[in-house]
Design a protein around this motif. Sequence first.
Motif, PDB file in Angstrom:
ATOM      1  N   LEU A   1      46.480  42.566  34.457  1.00 19.04           N
ATOM      2  CA  LEU A   1      46.028  41.372  35.176  1.00 19.04           C
ATOM      3  C   LEU A   1      46.740  41.323  36.523  1.00 19.04           C
ATOM      4  CD1 LEU A   1      46.214  38.801  32.249  1.00 19.04           C
ATOM      5  CD2 LEU A   1      44.297  40.272  32.896  1.00 19.04           C
TER       6      LEU A   1
ATOM      7  N   LEU B   1      43.055  32.522  33.726  1.00 22.05           N
ATOM      8  CA  LEU B   1      42.806  33.428  32.609  1.00 22.05           C
ATOM      9  C   LEU B   1      43.462  32.869  31.351  1.00 22.05           C
ATOM     10  CD1 LEU B   1      43.389  36.741  34.556  1.00 22.05           C
ATOM     11  CD2 LEU B   1      41.219  35.995  33.567  1.00 22.05           C
TER      12      LEU B   1
ATOM     13  N   HIS C   1      40.779  42.717  39.973  1.00 27.03           N
ATOM     14  CA  HIS C   1      41.600  41.659  39.390  1.00 27.03           C
ATOM     15  C   HIS C   1      41.982  41.896  37.936  1.00 27.03           C
ATOM     16  CE1 HIS C   1      40.832  39.662  43.089  1.00 27.03           C
ATOM     17  NE2 HIS C   1      39.570  39.383  42.824  1.00 27.03           N
ATOM     18  N   VAL C   2      41.098  42.528  37.162  1.00 30.24           N
ATOM     19  CA  VAL C   2      41.355  42.763  35.734  1.00 30.24           C
ATOM     20  C   VAL C   2      41.004  44.220  35.423  1.00 30.24           C
ATOM     21  CG1 VAL C   2      40.810  42.109  33.358  1.00 30.24           C
ATOM     22  CG2 VAL C   2      40.836  40.363  35.166  1.00 30.24           C
TER      23      VAL C   2
END
Length: 296
Positions: free
Chosen positions: A28, A37, A106-107
Amino acid sequence: MPELPEVETVRRGLSPTMEGAVIRQLELRRPDLRFPLPREFAARLQGRRIIALSRRAKYLLIDLDDGATVIAHLGMSGSFRIEAGEAGVMPGDFHHPRSKNEKHDHVIFHLDGADGGSRVIYNDPRRFGFMDLTTRNELDIYPAFRDLGPEPVGNELSADYLASRFAGKQQPLKSALLDQKVIAGLGNIYVCEALWRSHLSPERAAATLVTPTGRPKQQLLVLTEAIRAVIADAIAAGGSSLRDHIQTDGTLGYFQHSFSVYDREGSSCRTPDCSGNVERITQAGRSSFYCRICQK
């Protein structure tokens, strides 16, 4: 925003890499997307095996071996890409530029699969997408799914069902079809296309397609089949991939080149022997494209 066919295209593109793979690490790079999240998101997914990928409306669902389900929404500009091997090779030929800037990655799912290691990267420049975590047996009560109507590709969608929802409703047909409580995942693009195929005006009252006894008129039978057909055609073509949307291998879908009315304002109507032109009107803040001559 990617519509149902685009999300289905993403699901099919990700499935061969993700299904059966173990999440070695969930990286992350920020604590939030559109929303924060989930708490301990990375820890809860580490070591879990991905059982299956599915879709509900415009949401991607990632089922894990402990009964948990990751819910992912692409928002306006979100996309996934697959990188295999340490060299980070990205498969596919690119037809249009896409975001490759790491600040928008981002992920990252670091996966161990049958073919070795790979990374599935979620990139979202505008950060309008989101990810959440729930359990498979609680999906029906998840807020985004609780009141959703049937899928436009399933057996639940029928003219009889639509007649039950349209009876007595003076709401414009376009607005009624965009109501996610009526049909899940049906968006602006494909409503315009289905209405054109069935020769129905987006301004027509929904109730006019239902008899006084609540039965579907022939026009509603035609509309139901048009909805099924336009969604099936879009999925088969790989999604419309408007603006930022891309398939997981970096290629763009081609259904956008087959649009008959959407975004074709001023062009000749493609209905055989029709002398009309495509017009654009605004309904509830959304653009509707249709032919006034052959859509009544």
